[in-house]
Design a protein around this motif. Sequence first.
Motif: not given
Length: 279
Positions: A128-145
């Motif tokens: 993940f680059g410092p200039g990009e945004a990352v968006l996650a949700q909780l329909e995947i394993p919580f440990e990944i989030v």
Amino acid sequence: MDQPKLGPLTVVGSINVDLTASVDRLPSAGETVLGGALRRLPGGKGANQAAAAARLGAVVRMVGAVGDDSDGQWMLQSLRDAGVDTGPIWLGDAATGTALITVDGQGENQIVVCPAANADVSIDGIDFGPGEAVLAQLEIPFEIVEALVEAVPGFLAVNAAPARALSAALIARADLIIVNESEFALIPELATARMVAVTYGANGAALREHGREVAHVAAPSVRVVSSVGAGDVFCAALTLALHAGWSREDALRAACGAGADAVTHPSGQPPLRRLDAYL
């Protein structure tokens, strides 16, 4: 006035086939109702948000997992057609995820998600680059989030849906947490979060910082066909706008406008205009 250019976005999340039944009214417990058309459409909160962000004008890649099956290939092609880079999506042994959706005549819905391949989502090997945004949700394993807390050097947004308790580390790290009013009530620890967006359906949305409301925007009045994809479009739009440096009011206004546009379409991945067109 010209708005700052949208930055790149990586979405880490779920990819599902949506099986959607249209009914006049939603059934109560133990009740059977007769429905109209049954549709099979691309879906999953992660995929919906990635497709929306690309259609809103951003450079987007998707981290997720689908089955090595015909549905998985369909979901990949659907994302590519929306302009999403699908290179980081894993093809696994489990079947592609499925969501069972019922939508009534007013656009309200009930959803049951069968995660299947979404349980295999991983960020191993993802930079993940410092200039990009990352968006996650909780329909995947919580440990990944939770792993994104350490893995993401830049802007981190979390759509805390479905609602669940969040770790103190995630709340402290997230630059933006997005919930609807029901989810906000179910996650009291959000009172201490840096920035929280709360959606109120037809009543618009608000931004809160450390428990204090700092902006509130009304939603445009539109004819509702389905609300399935509205929240996901809102999440993508708001994340892009705030990451790009738009004002809170402009970011909320554009996100509410894009979300309102989404409810006029039956799909969770509706056609959209560029984000600044919603101001």
